[in-house]
Structures are given as structure tokens and as C-alpha cells.
Design a protein around this motif. Sequence first.
Motif, PDB file in Angstrom:
ATOM      1  N   THR A  91       1.128  -1.211   0.202  1.00  0.00           N
ATOM      2  CA  THR A  91      -0.062   0.416  -0.180  1.00  0.00           C
ATOM      3  C   THR A  91       1.193   1.382   0.254  1.00  0.00           C
ATOM      4  N   ASP A  92       1.826   1.354   0.979  1.00  0.00           N
ATOM      5  CA  ASP A  92       3.028   2.352   0.939  1.00  0.00           C
ATOM      6  C   ASP A  92       3.614   2.918  -0.973  1.00  0.00           C
ATOM      7  N   MET A  93       3.301   1.555  -1.882  1.00  0.00           N
ATOM      8  CA  MET A  93       3.621   1.821  -3.400  1.00  0.00           C
ATOM      9  C   MET A  93       3.191   2.980  -4.088  1.00  0.00           C
ATOM     10  N   ILE A  94       1.140   2.429  -3.556  1.00  0.00           N
ATOM     11  CA  ILE A  94       1.058   3.042  -4.551  1.00  0.00           C
ATOM     12  C   ILE A  94      -0.036   4.579  -3.299  1.00  0.00           C
ATOM     13  N   ALA A  95       0.657   4.531  -2.665  1.00  0.00           N
ATOM     14  CA  ALA A  95      -0.624   5.494  -1.850  1.00  0.00           C
ATOM     15  C   ALA A  95      -0.684   6.973  -3.069  1.00  0.00           C
ATOM     16  N   GLY A  96      -1.637   7.002  -3.019  1.00  0.00           N
ATOM     17  CA  GLY A  96      -1.928   8.636  -3.545  1.00  0.00           C
ATOM     18  C   GLY A  96      -1.938   8.917  -4.846  1.00  0.00           C
ATOM     19  N   THR A  97      -1.671   7.700  -5.738  1.00  0.00           N
ATOM     20  CA  THR A  97      -0.736   7.394  -6.820  1.00  0.00           C
ATOM     21  C   THR A  97      -2.621   7.355  -8.235  1.00  0.00           C
ATOM     22  N   GLY A  98      -3.106   6.576  -7.484  1.00  0.00           N
ATOM     23  CA  GLY A  98      -4.643   6.577  -7.910  1.00  0.00           C
ATOM     24  C   GLY A  98      -4.310   5.152  -8.958  1.00  0.00           C
ATOM     25  N   LEU A  99      -3.405   4.528  -8.827  1.00  0.00           N
ATOM     26  CA  LEU A  99      -3.029   3.101  -9.799  1.00  0.00           C
ATOM     27  C   LEU A  99      -2.852   2.007  -9.339  1.00  0.00           C
ATOM     28  N   ASP A 100      -4.125   2.063  -8.238  1.00  0.00           N
ATOM     29  CA  ASP A 100      -4.279   0.587  -7.483  1.00  0.00           C
ATOM     30  C   ASP A 100      -5.020  -0.500  -8.223  1.00  0.00           C
ATOM     31  N   SER A 101      -6.258  -0.035  -9.541  1.00  0.00           N
ATOM     32  CA  SER A 101      -6.662  -1.235  -9.715  1.00  0.00           C
ATOM     33  C   SER A 101      -5.284  -1.403 -10.932  1.00  0.00           C
ATOM     34  N   LEU A 102      -4.324  -1.362 -11.229  1.00  0.00           N
ATOM     35  CA  LEU A 102      -3.178  -1.714 -12.005  1.00  0.00           C
ATOM     36  C   LEU A 102      -2.529  -2.780 -11.055  1.00  0.00           C
ATOM     37  N   CYS A 103      -2.023  -2.928 -10.428  1.00  0.00           N
ATOM     38  CA  CYS A 103      -2.130  -3.638  -9.388  1.00  0.00           C
ATOM     39  C   CYS A 103      -1.947  -4.623  -8.352  1.00  0.00           C
ATOM     40  N   HIS A 104      -1.100  -6.214  -8.167  1.00  0.00           N
ATOM     41  CA  HIS A 104      -1.904  -6.552  -7.026  1.00  0.00           C
ATOM     42  C   HIS A 104      -1.235  -5.926  -5.547  1.00  0.00           C
ATOM     43  N   VAL A 105      -2.004  -5.817  -4.953  1.00  0.00           N
ATOM     44  CA  VAL A 105      -1.267  -5.817  -3.639  1.00  0.00           C
ATOM     45  C   VAL A 105      -1.327  -6.405  -2.598  1.00  0.00           C
ATOM     46  N   PHE A 106      -0.124  -6.586  -1.877  1.00  0.00           N
ATOM     47  CA  PHE A 106      -0.419  -6.830  -1.045  1.00  0.00           C
ATOM     48  C   PHE A 106       0.233  -6.427   0.618  1.00  0.00           C
ATOM     49  N   LYS A 107      -0.429  -6.585   1.897  1.00  0.00           N
ATOM     50  CA  LYS A 107      -0.508  -5.883   2.900  1.00  0.00           C
ATOM     51  C   LYS A 107       0.845  -6.488   3.928  1.00  0.00           C
ATOM     52  N   ASN A 108       1.579  -7.895   3.927  1.00  0.00           N
ATOM     53  CA  ASN A 108       2.312  -8.410   4.469  1.00  0.00           C
ATOM     54  C   ASN A 108       3.063  -9.393   4.073  1.00  0.00           C
ATOM     55  N   THR A 109       4.027 -10.112   4.231  1.00  0.00           N
ATOM     56  CA  THR A 109       4.850 -11.151   3.952  1.00  0.00           C
ATOM     57  C   THR A 109       3.892 -12.111   3.615  1.00  0.00           C
ATOM     58  N   GLU A 110       3.055 -12.577   4.710  1.00  0.00           N
ATOM     59  CA  GLU A 110       1.964 -14.368   4.071  1.00  0.00           C
ATOM     60  C   GLU A 110       1.705 -14.152   2.636  1.00  0.00           C
ATOM     61  N   GLU A 111       1.315 -12.991   2.672  1.00  0.00           N
ATOM     62  CA  GLU A 111       0.238 -11.781   1.772  1.00  0.00           C
ATOM     63  C   GLU A 111       1.259 -12.457   0.193  1.00  0.00           C
ATOM     64  N   LEU A 112       2.212 -11.672   0.453  1.00  0.00           N
ATOM     65  CA  LEU A 112       3.179 -11.005  -1.204  1.00  0.00           C
ATOM     66  C   LEU A 112       3.464 -13.286  -1.609  1.00  0.00           C
ATOM     67  N   THR A 113       4.533 -13.604  -0.089  1.00  0.00           N
ATOM     68  CA  THR A 113       4.209 -14.876  -0.962  1.00  0.00           C
ATOM     69  C   THR A 113       3.787 -15.556  -1.155  1.00  0.00           C
TER      70      THR A 113
END
Length: 374
Positions: free
Chosen positions: A309-331
Motif C-alpha cells: 500500500t505504501d507504493m501506491i499511496a496517492g497514485t490512483g494506480l491501485d487497479s493496475l497492481c496486485h497489492v499485498f499487506k504482509n509477507t505471507e500475502e506477498l509470498t
Amino acid sequence: MTTDLHVISFDVPYPPDYGGVMDVFHKIKALSALGVTIYLHCFVYHRKPAPVLSEICKEVYYYPRKPFALRLPVTLPYITSSRQNELLLERLTQNHAPILFEGLHSCYYLNHPDLKDRFKLVRMHNIEADYYKFLGLREKISFKKLFFLLESVRLRQYEKVLQHATSVAAISFADKEYLTTGLGNKVWHLPVFHGNMEFTSQTGNGNFALYHGNLSVNENSHTAMYLVCEVFNKLPYPLIIAGKNPPEFVQKAVARQSNCRLYPNPTDEQMNELMRQAHIHVLPALQPTGIKLKLLNALCQGRFCLVNTDMIAGTGLDSLCHVFKNTEELTRQIEILFGQSFSIDHIRQREELLSELYSDSKNAKTLLNKLENQ
């Protein structure tokens, strides 16, 4: 109608190989294409004068940045007090063209009485106080930690100088919201200029994940270590780390991990090829400041983008990315995405949104309209 414009750049904006100078270079290039006559003022410290800038600008001037021991006054942020030069002020007063100050770095003369009747636009690349605070909190070397934290305090205090700007262009929606609190309707959103003229993303599958950035910046080197030592050490997929000046601890960590490779100081051609061939761009950010140009480049040139979420904060690009919140979700998402193909529909979705929000030519016209209707 011909518009003249002074641009004060914190660094020589060529080659456009890191975030801030990318925005400056592609902005002046887009403005020049619209017929704007640019007087470019650059502060020099590590980079060399660039003849290509003279092809874009009417005049290009270079000024030495003051060393740390000679900066005055010491109460100002060093990034600002080190960028003062009386010849710069003299040249700014030789005509009445609007002045574009690139970042708080270049704002030493923003409140000077000789410029009080001028149209003064400040481009905010970041909330610099937040950026330096994050750098300080993550720095291990004590004197660097102290410098970053003190600089953060000075930068927070120095934000008051923006009251002397006619207009303030925030680089992200989140930064605009923060700045509007103290500056009201003089703040507006001007998206980052990135230079991607076309979409070169390829459909299909790649066989590795990619993380890229300036690895001499501690935020990026810590992110690289996180991916190597806490994520891909548990996965069978290859990871490539690519970027400028990787510190020794990153080199050693990559060497210990059999599925990880390091590309130090890749050429532009090598970097572009890596971005096109990667299956996943893994791009976590450790702080939600400004906008990360690496994300825009990945969206224009690469396949899947996996971000926090820190990477896309305030960018308006959320819909183009896959977003994770923690290491488990990233993996888990890495495993899922390596089982998917990147399709033409993904590319069309990016083209539609990015051409609306992040078109250099469109945003240059918006900026030019501000200058012509001051």
C-alpha cells in the motif's frame, strides 16, 4: 504565444536515471515540445554538465553546490542552504518570466524581495520532512542517522516558505492533501513526468521476478535485503536485484541465495530488457512519500506489478497492481502470479488509465495553461 520559463533544478537532470531528475528532464522536454522557452539553472555536485540539455533549453546554467561545512544559515535544511548562488538570483531578475522551483531543495530564493512580484511555482517531489525522517529511522550509521533526523526537523519548519509561492504542484494526491492543509487552493496535483512514450509490456510469461532501484539509497537496499532474506529464501522462483551501487551487504546476501542474482549498475538497455522479460515486478516501498517512478516504468514496460500500500499511496494506480499487506500475502501472490499469463487485456487496461492520468504531453499542457494564465 511564446512562454518563457526559468527552471531551477536541484541537480543536473541528465541522464534521467533516478526519480527526481526523471521528473525534471521529462517535464522540460515536454514543455519545450510545446514551444516554451526554458532557462535552466542546475546545481552541480556529482553529475557532469550535459550538452543534450542545450538542445531543449534556450540557456543552461550550472552552479556549484556548497559543501556541508560552508552552508549558511545552518538553521535551514542543508539540501536548501547548499543551493544558493548570487549569480542565480541575478539571472532570475534579468527578465520577468515565471520561475519553477524544483523541490524545497531549490527554494532558497523563493521569499527573496527581488522576486516578490514574480509568478513562482514550486514543484513538490515529496514531503521531504517525511522522507528524511524515514531515512533516519532506518539508518544504521549514527552520524548519518543524526543528519537525516535533524534535516527532517529543519525541512518541516522550512515548509512555511511555501507561503511565498504563487502556486504549488504536488506530485501525488496524498501529497496534495497534506499541503492543502496549510496552503489552501494554491496547491494542485501535477502527476509525475516519466518519459514513457509507448507501452512495451509483453504478453505471456517470464521466468523471474525483478526488484530494481538505486541500491545506494538505504530504503532500496533494505527492501532488497527483505526480498532476498525473508521472501525468496522460501520460494523456488528466481529473483533478480538490479540497480545502482549496491552496498556490500546486499552483494553478500544475494551471493548466499542460490535463486537470486544481482545486476549492479545496469545500462539503460540492460535495465529495459530486464523490465520487459520479468514475469513479476516485486515493488514494496518502506514509506508512502511522493510517487515511485519505478512503478510507472514497470507498468509501461513490464508484466505483473506486485506492490504494497505504501507504493501506491496517492497514485490512483491501485487497479493496475496486485497489492499485498504482509509477507505471507506477498509470498502467496508470487506463487499465484507465476501460474498466470500476462494478457493483452492487462495492457489495454494500463493504456486506458495511464494515458488519462500520466500522459506527459497532456500534463505539460496543463502546466503551460497555469503559466499562461497567471
